[in-house]
Motif scaffolding. Structure first.
Motif, short mmCIF file in Angstrom:
data_model
loop_
_atom_site.label_atom_id
_atom_site.label_comp_id
_atom_site.label_asym_id
_atom_site.label_seq_id
_atom_site.Cartn_x
_atom_site.Cartn_y
_atom_site.Cartn_z
N ILE A 158 -9.10 2.17 -43.51
CA ILE A 158 -8.50 2.97 -42.44
C ILE A 158 -8.71 2.32 -41.07
CG2 ILE A 158 -8.84 5.11 -41.13
CD1 ILE A 158 -9.04 6.56 -43.75
N GLY A 159 -9.87 1.70 -40.89
CA GLY A 159 -10.13 1.07 -39.60
C GLY A 159 -9.23 -0.11 -39.32
N ASP A 160 -8.68 -0.70 -40.37
CA ASP A 160 -7.81 -1.86 -40.21
C ASP A 160 -6.34 -1.47 -40.11
OD1 ASP A 160 -10.07 -3.47 -40.44
OD2 ASP A 160 -9.90 -3.49 -42.63
N LYS A 161 -5.96 -0.44 -40.89
CA LYS A 161 -4.55 -0.06 -40.92
C LYS A 161 -4.40 1.37 -41.39
CE LYS A 161 -0.15 -2.16 -42.26
NZ LYS A 161 0.49 -3.23 -43.05
N LYS A 162 -3.49 2.15 -40.81
CA LYS A 162 -3.29 3.54 -41.18
C LYS A 162 -2.58 3.64 -42.54
CE LYS A 162 -5.38 5.17 -37.69
NZ LYS A 162 -6.72 5.76 -37.91
N LEU A 163 -2.89 4.73 -43.26
CA LEU A 163 -2.32 4.91 -44.60
C LEU A 163 -0.81 5.03 -44.56
CD1 LEU A 163 -4.83 7.53 -46.05
CD2 LEU A 163 -4.82 5.08 -46.41
N THR A 164 -0.30 5.72 -43.54
CA THR A 164 1.12 5.98 -43.45
C THR A 164 1.53 6.06 -41.98
OG1 THR A 164 2.86 7.61 -43.88
CG2 THR A 164 0.62 8.44 -43.67
N GLY A 165 2.78 5.75 -41.71
CA GLY A 165 3.28 5.84 -40.34
C GLY A 165 3.61 7.26 -39.92
N LEU A 166 3.66 8.18 -40.90
CA LEU A 166 3.94 9.58 -40.56
C LEU A 166 2.77 10.18 -39.79
CD1 LEU A 166 5.46 10.78 -43.96
CD2 LEU A 166 6.69 10.15 -41.88
N CYS A 167 3.06 10.94 -38.75
CA CYS A 167 2.00 11.53 -37.95
C CYS A 167 2.53 12.76 -37.24
CB CYS A 167 1.46 10.51 -36.94
SG CYS A 167 2.67 9.94 -35.73
N PRO A 168 1.64 13.62 -36.71
CA PRO A 168 2.09 14.81 -35.98
C PRO A 168 2.95 14.43 -34.77
CG PRO A 168 -0.25 14.95 -36.50
CD PRO A 168 0.18 13.56 -36.83
N ALA A 169 3.74 15.41 -34.32
CA ALA A 169 4.73 15.15 -33.26
C ALA A 169 4.09 14.82 -31.92
CB ALA A 169 5.65 16.36 -33.12
N TRP A 170 2.81 15.09 -31.72
CA TRP A 170 2.15 14.80 -30.45
C TRP A 170 1.48 13.42 -30.47
CZ3 TRP A 170 1.02 18.85 -33.68
CH2 TRP A 170 -0.13 18.73 -34.46
N LEU A 171 1.72 12.65 -31.55
CA LEU A 171 1.16 11.30 -31.67
C LEU A 171 2.27 10.31 -31.99
CD1 LEU A 171 -1.93 12.09 -33.95
CD2 LEU A 171 -1.93 11.90 -31.46
N GLU A 172 1.98 9.04 -31.77
CA GLU A 172 2.88 7.98 -32.21
C GLU A 172 2.04 6.79 -32.68
OE1 GLU A 172 5.40 7.05 -28.96
OE2 GLU A 172 3.78 6.45 -27.60
N LEU A 173 2.53 6.09 -33.71
CA LEU A 173 1.80 4.96 -34.30
C LEU A 173 1.92 3.74 -33.40
CD1 LEU A 173 0.22 4.07 -36.86
CD2 LEU A 173 2.40 3.31 -37.81
N SER A 174 0.80 3.07 -33.22
CA SER A 174 0.81 1.85 -32.41
C SER A 174 1.60 0.75 -33.11
CB SER A 174 -0.62 1.38 -32.13
OG SER A 174 -1.26 1.04 -33.36
N ASP A 175 1.99 -0.28 -32.37
CA ASP A 175 2.80 -1.36 -32.93
C ASP A 175 2.08 -2.12 -34.04
OD1 ASP A 175 4.81 -0.70 -31.17
OD2 ASP A 175 4.17 -2.13 -29.63
N ASP A 176 0.76 -2.23 -33.92
CA ASP A 176 0.01 -2.96 -34.96
C ASP A 176 -0.40 -2.06 -36.12
OD1 ASP A 176 -1.95 -1.38 -33.87
OD2 ASP A 176 -3.18 -3.03 -33.11
N ARG A 177 0.01 -0.77 -36.10
CA ARG A 177 -0.25 0.21 -37.16
C ARG A 177 -1.74 0.45 -37.38
NH1 ARG A 177 4.10 1.49 -40.20
NH2 ARG A 177 2.77 2.21 -41.90
N LYS A 178 -2.58 0.15 -36.40
CA LYS A 178 -4.01 0.33 -36.55
C LYS A 178 -4.52 1.60 -35.88
CE LYS A 178 -5.32 -4.52 -37.11
NZ LYS A 178 -6.16 -5.63 -36.60
#
Length: 599
Positions: A173-193
């Motif tokens: 998890i510290g290296d990469k998120k499990l999925t790009g899906l996230c709550p509407a008040w968040l957004e995934l960073s470009d490096d997916r970390k």
């Protein structure tokens, strides 16, 4: 008896095509077309009548766990065969054995014999093999067993690989998120970390939780968001109640991520939640207070809320004579107008006191004498909370946390009956008990701090009158928010509230009834009743009064001056162990308060 599943004369054997796909994604490929065309061709080549209006399809249903038999279309087909709704000698067409079952070998073989022993011919289209009902050859049986064993082995390997893949993702998890899906008040960073917080949306979410904790329901919060013109998240042109409720329920605001898996087409939790996966945007205390308030609204009901939430005592104030709820009565404007509290029994024409109590008078009397309510802080609605409010909030959140831990403990106990490792269950129970003990210590500490603070708390009478004026005169959205918060605070602090609008006067009827039962001489009866009535009036026993019992067990009874809601005749407080202390204006306290303070 149910009719057979065909609607034409039987001139040739019937054939049923069974299609199973593990996910509906395969529908986008060639699988459905391929299986359907193979079935049609086999039926034509072997002079069979293909039953096309009885669809045997298990889409997204697992054969690895046998769901297609226990709750799917294949199981319903077998039930129809055994009930005689499908004629013996019919054909079941499947692409291969792995479409029927991917269970362990003994379960797969049992399914095979369940089909053929009930008079159904089984055809595997991939190799064009026919397994006749009750007549399968030894070589065919060996081959079918090998195929079924291989199907189970492949599913076992696939299941292990999927679990291992998810496990590897969780560890990384510290290296990469499990999925790009996230709550509407968040957004995934470009490096997916990592995830970035969308600040304006996070502020809206925090306001939703604050409104909920103050006593507002999802419907009221949704209406406010739309009235104020706050843009909804995503493409929606407005806020909807179900989405506000979803926000209030999700622990993603605390930073937790709950992985899910699909079973029978439904998403179910998979493994333990992962803390710290998302950025936390709501502190745990606020989250727990919102859950506590939502739970109370579900149990007690929200009540009808006008623009300014006129009645602060909904579901709280009761008639001191019959125990029925006090109804909020609005008589409109004019000389006889205004708002009142009146016994709901009397309002329905039943036998109880019909005298109303002017609402504003009662509200003023209540806040003058129930000083446990931090009226100044609630009305100020300042960013910095008073120590009493902060302690109250902390206490509420701790009690809700204790409730959630108790629910978790009960669920852990339930695992004992599910053949789960006793060592695992014991470890979970020890964890729950340790957490509960820690929360109990914190609750005791906060209750002690709150008690000490309230003993030192003081406010001048003039300031208190000014605050009550502010409470009753303010209008608009601010008034609604303040009165909603105040109503929630009342429900936290007050456990019982009884109104005696005519004091002890209604109880004089009981004395009259006793005289009538005893057949007392009418002259003597009248003389005694006049004496009782005169002494009651002199002792102010017919003055209106109310009794409030607080959550900590302390009760207080106030006898008021009927002509002035700010003036009292007598006030008595009884502590949690029954010791009275009071102030009077020449009245006989023992006579006034000889009754149980809660009545």
């Amino acid at each position: 008896m149910n009719p057979p599943i065909w609607r034409f004369p039987l001139t040739k054997p019937l054939a049923y095509s069974y299609v199973r796909m593990s996910t509906d994604i395969q529908l986008k490929g060639d699988s459905l077309r391929r299986q359907s065309e193979r079935s049609k061709k086999y039926a034509e080549d072997h002079n069979l009548q293909l039953v096309e209006d009885f669809r045997l399809e298990d889409i997204g249903v697992s054969a690895f766990k046998g769901d297609n038999v226990s709750s799917g279309a294949l199981g319903k087909f077998l039930d129809a065969v055994k009930a005689g709704r499908i004629p013996k000698g019919s054909y079941l067409l499947v692409e291969s054995f792995d479409r029927l079952s991917r269970q362990k070998l003994n379960a797969s073989v049992a399914l095979f014999f369940d089909i053929t022993s009930n008079g159904i011919n089984l055809v595997t289209l991939s190799d064009n093999q026919l397994y006749k009902a009750g007549e399968a050859e030894f070589a065919q049986l060996i081959m079918s067993i090998v195929v079924m064993a291989r199907a189970n082995e492949e599913s076992e390997i696939k299941s292990q690989r999927l679990s291992a893949a998810w496990g590897a993702k969780r560890r990384a998890i510290g290296d990469k998120k499990l999925t790009g899906l996230c709550p509407a008040w968040l957004e995934l960073s470009d490096d997916r970390k990592s995830f970035r917080v969308i600040d304006d949306r996070a502020q809206i979410v925090r306001r939703i939780f604050e409104d909920s904790a103050s006593g507002q329901g999802s419907f009221v919060i949704t209406r406010r968001l739309n009235d104020v013109g706050i843009p909804a998240f995503g493409r929606s042109n407005g806020w909807v109640q179900s989405y506000v409720t979803k926000i209030l329920q999700t622990r993603a605001v605390l930073g937790e991520f709950q992985p899910h898996t699909k079973q029978n087409g439904k998403r179910i939790p998979f493994g333990d939640p992962i803390p710290g996966y998302y950025p936390q945007i709501v502190d745990e205390e606020l989250f727990l207070r919102a859950q506590f308030a939502r739970g109370k609204r579900r149990i007690e009901g929200g009540g009808r809320k006008g623009e300014a939430l006129r009645n602060l005592f909904t579901h709280l104030a009761k008639c001191g004579y019959c125990g029925a709820p006090m109804h909020f009565l609005n008589k409109g404007f004019g000389p006889g107008g205004g708002t009142y509290l009146k016994c709901s029994q009397a309002l329905r024409g039943l036998d109880c006191v019909s005298t109303p109590w002017r609402y504003q008078d009662f509200e003023r009397s209540f806040f003058l004498y129930v000083k446990e309510i931090d009226l100044g802080e609630i009305l100020a609605a300042s960013a910095t909370k008073s120590e009493a409010i902060a302690l109250d909030d902390r206490l509420t959140s701790l009690k809700e946390k204790r409730h959630q831990l108790e629910v978790q403990r009960e669920r852990t106990y339930a695992l004992i009956n599910q053949a789960i490792s006793i060592d695992f269950v014991s470890a979970k129970l020890r964890e729950c008990e340790n957490d509960l003990a820690g929360v109990d210590v914190q609750i005791t500490d906060v209750e002690l701090q709150l008690s000490e603070f309230r003993e030192q708390q003081s406010i001048s009478p003039d300031e208190l009158h000014r605050l009550i004026d502010q409470l009753q005169e303010t209008e608009g959205p601010d008034a609604f928010a303040q009165r909603t918060m105040l109503a929630g605070r009342l429900r936290d602090i007050v456990s019982d509230l009884r109104l005696d609008i005519e004091g002890t006067k209604p109880r004089l009827k009981k004395a009259e009834a006793l005289f009538d039962q005893a057949r007392t001489d009418p002259t003597e009866r009248q003389r005694i009743l006049e004496v009782i009535q005169r002494t009651n009036i002199e002792a102010n026993r017919y003055n209106r009064s109310f009794t409030v019992v607080l959550a900590d067990g302390i009760s207080r009874k106030i006898v008021l001056n009927n002509d002035d809601p700010t003036d009292f005749i007598a006030e008595v407080t009884v502590d949690a162990v029954g010791n009275p202390a009071g102030t009077d204006r020449g009245s006989d306290l023992q006579t006034l308060f000889g009754l149980n303070p809660a009545h």
